[in-house]
Design an enzyme around this catalytic site. Structure first.
Site, PDB file in Angstrom:
ATOM      1  CG  ASP A 193      -1.740  -0.921   1.325  1.00 45.78           C
ATOM      2  OD1 ASP A 193      -2.524  -1.373   0.282  1.00 45.78           O
ATOM      3  OD2 ASP A 193      -1.996  -1.141   2.674  1.00 45.78           O
ATOM      4  CE1 TYR A 211       2.746  -7.189   3.914  1.00 41.94           C
ATOM      5  CE2 TYR A 211       2.088  -9.887   3.626  1.00 41.94           C
ATOM      6  CZ  TYR A 211       2.072  -8.520   2.881  1.00 41.94           C
ATOM      7  OH  TYR A 211       2.082  -8.363   1.619  1.00 41.94           O
TER       8      TYR A 211
END
Length: 294
Positions: free
Chosen positions: A49, A110
């Site tokens: 993102d 992540y």
């Protein structure tokens, strides 16, 4: 194949958009065009993102000619010589025939970084500082450091519920039409008509083999309240990590219990989760696993 690290603060995500929009892919392709003539499209394993960071993004680039004439270390140094300061190649390898950084990916890791202590302005875009969140959700200013305490033990209990195979529909942001981007590449005629795939519980099912919440071990972590959320799995839905992080913060602030967290997960309903996704600047892509063992 390149291992890439970047500070996503000034990027509008990884994926190329237009020449007027700064993206990580765009910078990598410009650098490749200066070093390797001609250079093709750079393909990343994950389309992170806008504002999100990476320490272990994987990307591949197809070049003409024989790979025998390429010295990976020299190529890495040349690329870093023309890349901007906020994106650098960490490693270059010659990939085997047929390797695709996106389709060869079988897992991603992540780390979501947050902090509940006194905000550090030098790290304002490197982790999510919960001071403002506490003020917003509690409708008041904290009167003491004790007001900002996060119940990390409760977060650790809650995050165990997402280990294994689950339908993660609850943790998928439905503000973006799911699957339409891929449809434009694979079935452009259907995409032109506005026909997009229907999301089902099966399509939203993922396997997570790591899920943990840990206090950071950096020198000032204790009084700054640095906390890291680690997630690893075979795939992640749109904004899934950021929504899980936001829900865990609700648990940490004791607005949701671990059992309520499980109930929200099992509901398979995005509306059951009444919080927005955590900010992108706390998110880091740390590792990509490939089916080819690279």
């Amino acid at each position: 194949m390149q291992t890439v690290a970047y500070d996503g603060t000034n990027f509008q995500g990884f994926q190329y958009q237009t020449q007027k929009v700064r993206t990580v892919q765009g910078e990598l392709e410009k650098a490749a065009g200066r070093v390797l003539l001609p250079a093709g499209r750079v393909v990343g394993a994950s389309r992170t993102d806008a504002g999100a960071h990476a320490t272990g993004q994987i990307a591949h680039l197809d070049v003409t000619g024989s790979a025998e004439g390429i010295d990976p270390h020299s190529l890495m140094m040349y690329l870093n010589g023309v890349l901007p300061d906020d994106v650098k190649v960490q490693q270059v390898e010659v990939a085997p025939p047929g390797f695709d950084s996106h389709y060869s990916s079988v897992g991603k890791m992540y780390c979501y970084k947050l902090a509940y202590g006194v905000p550090d302005p030098l790290q304002s875009r490197q982790r999510w500082w919960l001071y403002g969140r506490w003020c917003e959700r509690s409708r008041g200013k904290p009167q003491s450091a004790g007001d900002l305490v996060l119940d990390v033990a409760a977060m650790q209990e809650a995050v165990q519920h997402i280990l294994g195979v689950h339908d993660f529909t609850t943790f998928m942001d439905n503000k973006r039409p799911a699957g339409l981007g891929a449809l434009k590449r694979k079935r452009p005629k259907l995409a032109a008509l506005g026909i997009k795939p229907v999301r089902t519980r099966e399509k939203n099912t993922r396997l997570l083999w790591e899920a943990d919440v840990k206090l950071d071990d950096s020198p000032d972590a204790e009084w700054r309240g640095h906390v890291n959320i680690h997630l690893a799995g075979n795939g992640f839905l749109y904004r899934m990590v950021r929504l899980i992080a936001a829900a865990l913060v609700e648990v940490g602030h004791r607005r949701m219990t671990p059992s309520q967290f499980l109930k929200v997960l099992d509901s398979g309903d995005r509306s059951a989760l009444t919080v927005e996704a955590a900010p992108a600047h706390g998110l880091y892509l740390t590792q990509v696993r490939s089916s080819r063992g690279l």
